[in-house]
Design a protein around this motif. Sequence first.
Motif, mmCIF file in Angstrom:
data_model
loop_
_atom_site.group_PDB
_atom_site.id
_atom_site.type_symbol
_atom_site.label_atom_id
_atom_site.label_comp_id
_atom_site.label_asym_id
_atom_site.label_seq_id
_atom_site.Cartn_x
_atom_site.Cartn_y
_atom_site.Cartn_z
ATOM 1 N N TRP A 18 14.436 4.314 3.541
ATOM 2 C CA TRP A 18 13.771 3.202 4.219
ATOM 3 C C TRP A 18 14.442 3.021 5.569
ATOM 4 O O TRP A 18 15.490 2.404 5.679
ATOM 5 N N GLY A 19 13.843 3.610 6.587
ATOM 6 C CA GLY A 19 14.487 3.608 7.892
ATOM 7 C C GLY A 19 15.802 4.374 7.808
ATOM 8 O O GLY A 19 15.848 5.492 7.316
ATOM 9 N N GLU A 25 6.314 8.684 -7.979
ATOM 10 C CA GLU A 25 6.643 9.146 -6.625
ATOM 11 C C GLU A 25 5.643 8.548 -5.652
ATOM 12 O O GLU A 25 4.456 8.436 -5.961
ATOM 13 N N ALA A 26 6.124 8.185 -4.472
ATOM 14 C CA ALA A 26 5.241 7.634 -3.454
ATOM 15 C C ALA A 26 5.712 8.067 -2.076
ATOM 16 O O ALA A 26 6.915 8.210 -1.827
ATOM 17 N N VAL A 27 4.755 8.274 -1.202
ATOM 18 C CA VAL A 27 5.031 8.614 0.193
ATOM 19 C C VAL A 27 4.453 7.512 1.068
ATOM 20 O O VAL A 27 3.303 7.085 0.877
ATOM 21 N N ASN A 28 5.266 7.049 2.009
ATOM 22 C CA ASN A 28 4.861 5.980 2.928
ATOM 23 C C ASN A 28 4.357 4.756 2.148
ATOM 24 O O ASN A 28 3.195 4.360 2.246
ATOM 25 N N GLU A 36 9.734 5.705 3.547
ATOM 26 C CA GLU A 36 9.245 7.067 3.780
ATOM 27 C C GLU A 36 8.999 7.792 2.465
ATOM 28 O O GLU A 36 8.065 8.578 2.338
ATOM 29 N N GLY A 37 9.857 7.548 1.492
ATOM 30 C CA GLY A 37 9.682 8.172 0.196
ATOM 31 C C GLY A 37 10.395 7.386 -0.890
ATOM 32 O O GLY A 37 11.461 6.817 -0.660
ATOM 33 N N VAL A 38 9.779 7.328 -2.067
ATOM 34 C CA VAL A 38 10.357 6.647 -3.225
ATOM 35 C C VAL A 38 10.163 7.526 -4.452
ATOM 36 O O VAL A 38 9.066 8.050 -4.675
ATOM 37 N N GLY A 88 0.826 -1.208 0.000
ATOM 38 C CA GLY A 88 0.000 0.000 0.000
ATOM 39 C C GLY A 88 0.850 1.243 0.000
ATOM 40 O O GLY A 88 2.080 1.192 0.110
ATOM 41 N N LEU A 89 0.183 2.381 -0.159
ATOM 42 C CA LEU A 89 0.872 3.661 -0.062
ATOM 43 C C LEU A 89 -0.106 4.727 0.421
ATOM 44 O O LEU A 89 -1.319 4.632 0.189
ATOM 45 N N GLU A 90 0.453 5.728 1.091
ATOM 46 C CA GLU A 90 -0.373 6.826 1.584
ATOM 47 C C GLU A 90 -0.821 7.718 0.433
ATOM 48 O O GLU A 90 -1.992 8.053 0.298
ATOM 49 N N ARG A 91 0.134 8.094 -0.411
ATOM 50 C CA ARG A 91 -0.206 8.856 -1.619
ATOM 51 C C ARG A 91 0.927 8.714 -2.628
ATOM 52 O O ARG A 91 2.087 8.450 -2.261
ATOM 53 N N GLY A 92 0.577 8.881 -3.889
ATOM 54 C CA GLY A 92 1.584 8.741 -4.932
ATOM 55 C C GLY A 92 1.069 9.266 -6.255
ATOM 56 O O GLY A 92 -0.111 9.588 -6.418
ATOM 57 N N GLN A 93 1.978 9.328 -7.219
ATOM 58 C CA GLN A 93 1.625 9.752 -8.566
ATOM 59 C C GLN A 93 2.479 8.992 -9.567
ATOM 60 O O GLN A 93 3.689 8.826 -9.377
#
Length: 333
Positions: A238-239, A175-178, A200-202, A152-157
Amino acid sequence: MRKLIVIALLLAGLWGGYWFIGAKATERAFAGWIAARQADGWVAEVDDLTTQGFPNRFDTIFTGLELADPDTGLSWIAPEFQILALSYKPHHVIAAWPGTQIIATPLQRIEVSGRDLKGSILVAPTPALTLQRSSIVLEGVNLSSSAGWTSGLERGQFATRQLDSGQNRHEVHFEAVNLTPALSFVQSKDEDDLLPPVFEGVTLKANVDFTAPWNRAAIEEARPQITHIDLTEFKAKWGELELWLAGAVDVDDQGIPTGNITVKARNWHQMIEVARASGALAPSLVSTVTGALQFVAGLSGDEETLDVPLRLSGGTMFLGPIPIGTAPVIVIR
């Protein structure tokens, strides 16, 4: 004044006629596509198909939609799917996916849920409908597989843009957050407590070449396959592990990549532990790889930061001179 009123009524009537004809033509086109897929042996069912949005939009709503390609075993089930377009620009559409849908392959069944899944898609105004540009927004997305993993992810595009610099080349940006990765050893309560459960971010930026255009045939016949990836940037936090990748690979007809990727990692010891825990690195090689990379990192003067080439050749990955596992097979079903 009377003439203006007559002209206005005439124009309104003409526009209303255009919208009605266009709406019915849109419905017939989609219904014809469903029928054509059934004739090709697909499972292609829809409970209801309507176009609304008078006077300025052609908003087509599918309810009870189910599609399954017999050649690949790929299927999609959605209680509702919307294709929204301005009536004067029908080749630029907004796609709205439902809150819950099912994607299945011969190997697993994945339930996809999300608060917001919408995409802007621009295609060429030709019968082939070749993809020119897309942008998909993802909010609160969760995936649950019958194979036992979740993600899953919190938000992304996710966005793509067709480039003129090469045949069937697209610029890809994600891009993805969480982001929660679909890795069972991370999601389980591993006694080593390697990493937190989320990135945390990708960020990913790449130019990707395909065997064919992304157009109607990509859905109706066969998905284009990747032939080359120019990875301009991949970064993830990631950590305590921070990872950067860049490089280029060619992909053969079997989906096997060949090329070189530069890997930069801060707190890279965690990367070794991740590779070991996931099975990508054989336990017998852990001490050898760790010692070699410790030496490489020490050359830069910072033993916690790694800068090393990752080579993919013959279906195997090499970190520096050391084989570390099987290369991923890159195939689009």
